[in-house]
Design an enzyme around this catalytic site. Structure first.
Site, mmCIF file in Angstrom:
data_model
loop_
_atom_site.group_PDB
_atom_site.id
_atom_site.type_symbol
_atom_site.label_atom_id
_atom_site.label_comp_id
_atom_site.label_asym_id
_atom_site.label_seq_id
_atom_site.Cartn_x
_atom_site.Cartn_y
_atom_site.Cartn_z
ATOM 1 N N ASP A 1 90.196 44.103 46.706
ATOM 2 C CA ASP A 1 89.872 45.287 46.807
ATOM 3 C C ASP A 1 90.683 45.948 47.954
ATOM 4 O OD1 ASP A 1 88.211 46.344 44.782
ATOM 5 O OD2 ASP A 1 86.493 45.461 45.628
HETATM 6 C C1 BGC Z 1 85.523 45.749 50.949
HETATM 7 C C2 BGC Z 1 85.307 47.073 51.299
HETATM 8 C C3 BGC Z 1 85.774 48.026 50.022
HETATM 9 C C4 BGC Z 1 84.974 47.552 48.766
HETATM 10 C C5 BGC Z 1 85.601 48.333 47.638
HETATM 11 C C6 BGC Z 1 85.188 45.373 49.711
HETATM 12 O O1 BGC Z 1 85.753 43.919 49.376
HETATM 13 O O2 BGC Z 1 85.732 45.030 52.076
HETATM 14 O O3 BGC Z 1 85.673 47.726 52.510
HETATM 15 O O4 BGC Z 1 85.458 49.223 50.371
HETATM 16 O O5 BGC Z 1 85.424 45.982 48.609
HETATM 17 O O6 BGC Z 1 84.388 48.157 46.633
HETATM 18 C C1 NOJ Z 2 83.921 42.275 47.371
HETATM 19 C C2 NOJ Z 2 84.253 42.998 45.974
HETATM 20 O O1 NOJ Z 2 82.591 43.314 45.298
HETATM 21 C C3 NOJ Z 2 84.920 42.402 45.001
HETATM 22 O O2 NOJ Z 2 85.000 42.982 43.655
HETATM 23 C C4 NOJ Z 2 86.238 42.043 45.615
HETATM 24 O O3 NOJ Z 2 86.909 40.866 44.550
HETATM 25 C C5 NOJ Z 2 86.035 41.205 46.774
HETATM 26 N N1 NOJ Z 2 85.260 41.977 47.500
HETATM 27 C C6 NOJ Z 2 87.286 40.978 47.621
HETATM 28 O O4 NOJ Z 2 87.995 42.321 47.900
#
Ligand code: BGC
Ligand code: NOJ
Length: 811
Positions: A483
């Site tokens: 993400d």
């Molecule tokens: C990140 C968050 C981000 C989110 C998005 C997470 O894995 O660390 O900072 O905003 O994903 O859904």
């Molecule tokens: C947490 C999110 O919920 C997931 O969708 C994502 O794949 C991981 N973070 C890695 O960014």
């Protein structure tokens, strides 16, 4: 250092000090009503949706931590104490918290009085039950007062914590001899209220927080408890609470119990009122009557235990390793249920008002849950598919209450569509229920756009196939699994969402990771087509997949590992020319799981590079070298200090990809080594470093570049649960559901001499014994099914109800 121990027989983790490094929590509730409960009695309850139907308040970020909860104060002379130590923190002579499957028991003892709180959410009802039992272990008669206390949330947790000009005027309650009804907004647009009750008339009550706690006091020093007792306050606006008072006297050796409950009740519009302004309480009374005495509590508890016993019996192993058995048989499966229920909505790190159900998250959670309750997985797949757009892309998140896609975040996460194939494939392999593909499911939650689930999967596949960049790799969009790799977003202003700023689709930035997914789950799609009789379509898919494989080995291969991506300017990410972020973990895991470069050697080389560049004593970090400055063209990933989260943290979710990838190559020793580094029960001894619960996975452990190397964060709600279960149950222990039956293909350390395993599969039970006489890591030389030799290692599907004896000899 440990703060407790595993009681495997009881399937409990027993915490022996309230001073755990962080609150260690449990989840009560399996279907609609949920409570997060910490080891000292902190936490909150909600009905289905932690944002929209929050029953009790919780303040994240509080100081001290974990103040709100389900508190019971005992006032014994001048001393006030809580059985769970919090919030008064009076020293206890004895403390324990047993977190079990769907229940928690907190017990405290002080000055000869023992107080036990047993918490559970019973099956089939929307309520939390708390049995409070107090015993006098001394030799004198004891008189003392008991005060249960909780603070209501005004339902919408987001509004509750921001819209004070309105909310300080809306609070309303009603009080009866033994119950307190919270009915804020019930007079107008709500059809639901909450009720806190006890199974005997109280000797006093308060419903105004100011009256009970005091305007300038904290829950650690409630005015009513330290002073003269409850005042009979009725809340009008401000902060409605439920507090009661019981004046007890116990003879030496005597015990007594009071049953408390917190229920959620909905009334149809025409049945809302008993009299003008007076809530119709019939449904609440029926609920309270169901849990009126100890017998009712005991039988609800037995039913809950039996329920979990049955659920977990779907997969039980007996091996040489106690931590392995307890992860597989109890805690990992339990966490899979919790992640299935919660997605990433409500934990002690997820506020319940941020992210709802994630599209990719829920698809992956389901992969670790489908064997537990396949019917619920089926329903979930259809809900998720309904948030897909007609072109195959998807809303990234949806709200559990409305099941509607969340327009704020929208779509453009280009791995999402393929996860739907992964989820549906897992369901089909587990159940053989091909009828799901004929289910008619809306696109964009619009029934007029409905098509079969098969069509949804087709559009998922085609979305990726038709959204390729300059190298022929899939376009990444806002981000893929990672993400925080936001290659088209260019967020330069604080306060902006890293993911949602900028265009969702750029024509250049590409993801090698999605390419790996396309190969892996594209194969699943092709298999599904073949089984569904769509031979031509399967062949077309095969061609697209083969072409992608070639592209990955060409544009996606860096010489010693798979590259991560190309940015919006066509620059390599995750390649040797990069100063920072030279090698990433995700494409190594996904591409090797997909079998890319297995024959030609790149797969083995990729995993060797992982070991060389990314491995640490606490697990494998996501990338190296960590980003030390913000890269506008990369986004959020470079916003984290080195070693945290996606910027070179040990991202636990993807460590099991390496477990699966190593197993794909037959490396049993290494697969297990990777597995055990992040598996909570194996690292219980370093709880003071790890800090989160030793019975569940956390999303992230600080990596080697971080100051707090080894410290975990974001426990409970993470794709780590499902993937670790897949890693250990399918890749290591090797019991793999396929479209044609159960395949047995263990990949274990050479030193392991064998194990036994019991697996429920499509209604039959498989009793499996694996022997490893030659000390190999992989390979089955002989398999006997009910005593008869089997050609190959896939056991054809058996009749529901039958028991199948399987003997597997490795070699
Ligand atoms: C990140 C968050 C981000 C989110 C998005 C997470 O894995 O660390 O900072 O905003 O994903 O859904
Ligand atoms: C947490 C999110 O919920 C997931 O969708 C994502 O794949 C991981 N973070 C890695 O960014």
């Amino acid at each position: 250092m440990k703060y407790g121990y595993f009681d495997d027989k009881a399937r409990e983790y027993v915490i022996t000090t309230p001073r755990t490094p962080l609150p260690w929590i449990n989840y009560l509730g399996c279907e609609n009503f949920f409570t997060l409960l910490s080891s000292t009695g902190g936490g909150y309850s909600f009905y289905r949706d932690a944002r929209l139907r929050r029953l009790t308040r919780y303040r994240y970020n509080n100081c001290p931590l974990d103040q709100e909860g389900f508190r019971i104060y005992i006032k014994d002379g001048d001393i006030v104490w809580n059985p769970g130590w919090q919030p008064v923190q009076t020293e206890l002579d004895r403390y324990s918290c047993r977190h079990g499957l769907g229940y928690t028991v907190i017990e405290g003892e002080r000055g000869g009085i023992t107080a036990r709180q047993e918490f559970m959410v019973p099956r089939g009802d929307n309520c939390l039950l708390i049995r409070f039992t107090v015993s006098n272990g001394g030799d004198a008669t004891r008189s003392f007062k008991v005060f249960p206390y909780l603070e209501f949330c005004l339902w919408d947790a987001m509004d509750d914590s921001s819209n004070f000009q309105r909310n300080y005027s809306t609070g309303e309650v009603e009080v009866t001899a033994s119950a307190i009804y919270h009915k804020t907004e019930y007079r107008e647009r709500r059809d639901h209220y909450a009720v806190f009750w006890s199974n005997r008339p109280a000797d006093g009550f308060d419903t105004s927080r100011e009256a009970f706690i005091g305007a300038y006091n904290s829950p650690a020093h409630p005015k009513a408890v330290f002073g003269d007792g409850c005042t009979g306050s009725v809340a009008h606006g401000w902060q409605p609470v439920a507090a009661q008072q019981f004046d007890l006297e116990l003879q030496p050796g005597e015990s007594c119990s009071i049953l408390f409950g917190l229920g959620y009740i909905e009334n149809p519009e025409e049945e809302k009122w008993e009299a003008p302004g007076i809530v119709n309480k019939v449904r609440a009374e029926t609920l309270m009557a169901r849990y009126a005495d100890d017998d009712a509590f005991d039988s609800a508890m037995s039913a809950l235990r039996a329920y979990w016993e049955e659920l977990l019996s779907g997969y039980q192993v007996s091996s040489e390793s106690a931590p392995l058995d307890r992860m597989v048989n109890i805690w990992n499966q339990y966490q899979c249920m919790v992640t299935f229920n919660m997605s990433r909505s409500a934990s002690y790190f997820e506020s319940g008002i941020g992210r709802g159900m994630g599209f990719r998250d829920s698809c992956q959670d389901l992969m670790g849950f489908v064997h537990i309750i396949p019917a619920r997985a089926r329903e979930r797949i259809l809900d998720i598919a309904a948030t897909q757009f007609p072109d195959g892309s998807a809303y990234h998140q949806y709200q559990p209450l409305t099941k509607k896609g969340n327009a704020d975040i929208g779509s453009g996460f280009n791995d999402d569509p393929l996860w739907l194939i992964a989820a549906a494939d897992a369901y089909l392999r587990e159940t053989g229920d091909w009828s799901i593909l004929d289910e008619i499911v809306p696109f964009d939650n619009d029934p007029s756009l409905a098509q079969s689930l098969l069509e949804h999967l087709r559009r998922s596949f085609n979305y990726t196939r038709t959204h390729l960049g300059p190298h022929g790799l899939p376009l990444i969009g806002r981000a893929d699994w990672n993400d925080c790799l936001n290659l088209n977003c260019f967020s330069a202003h604080s306060g902006e969402s890293f993911q949602v700023s900028g265009p969702s689709e750029g024509p250049v930035a590409e993801s090698v990771f999605i390419a790996g997914m396309f190969v892996k789950y594209g194969r699943s799609w092709a298999d599904i087509c073949r089984h569904a009789g769509l031979e031509q379509e399967a062949e077309d898919a095969d061609k697209a997949i083969a072409a992608m494989e070639t592209t990955v080995l060409d544009a996606g291969w860096d010489g010693a590992w798979f590259r991560r991506a190309y940015d919006a300017f066509g620059q390599v990410i995750g390649g040797k020319e990069c100063e920072e972020g030279r090698i990433f973990l995700e494409p190594q895991g996904m591409c090797v799981m997909a079998g890319i470069g297995k024959e030609s050697g790149q797969a083995a080389q990729s995993l060797a590079s992982v070991q060389e560049h990314l491995d640490t004593k606490y697990g494998i970090v996501l990338l190296q070298p960590a980003y030390t400055r913000y890269h506008l063209e990369l986004g959020e990933i470079s916003s984290y200090p080195p070693g945290y989260k996606e910027n070179a943290g040990i991202f636990c979710h993807i460590n099991p990809w390496i477990v699966c990838a190593e197993a794909e190559l037959g490396h049993g020793d290494r697969a297990f080594e990777v597995y055990r580094k992040t598996a909570p029960a194996f690292i219980e001894d370093i709880s003071e470093i790890h800090r989160t619960e030793p019975y569940v996975y956390s999303q992230m452990i600080a990596g080697k570049d971080a100051v707090s190397f080894g410290e975990a964060k974001n426990s409970w709600l993470t794709g780590t649960a499902a993937w670790s279960f897949l890693g250990v149950s399918q890749a290591i222990l090797g019991v793999k559901p396929t479209l044609d039956g159960l395949q047995i293909d263990p990949c274990i350390p050479a030193s392991v001499s064998g194990f036994t395993l019991s697996r429920r599969y499509r209604g039959a039970r498989y009793e499996i014994t694996v022997e490893n006489p030659d000390g190999v890591q992989h390979g089955v030389k002989e398999m006997l099914v009910d005593g008869c030799p089997l050609a190959g290692n896939v056991i054809p599907v058996r009749d529901a109800g039958s028991t199948v004896q399987v003997r597997v000899i490795m070699g």
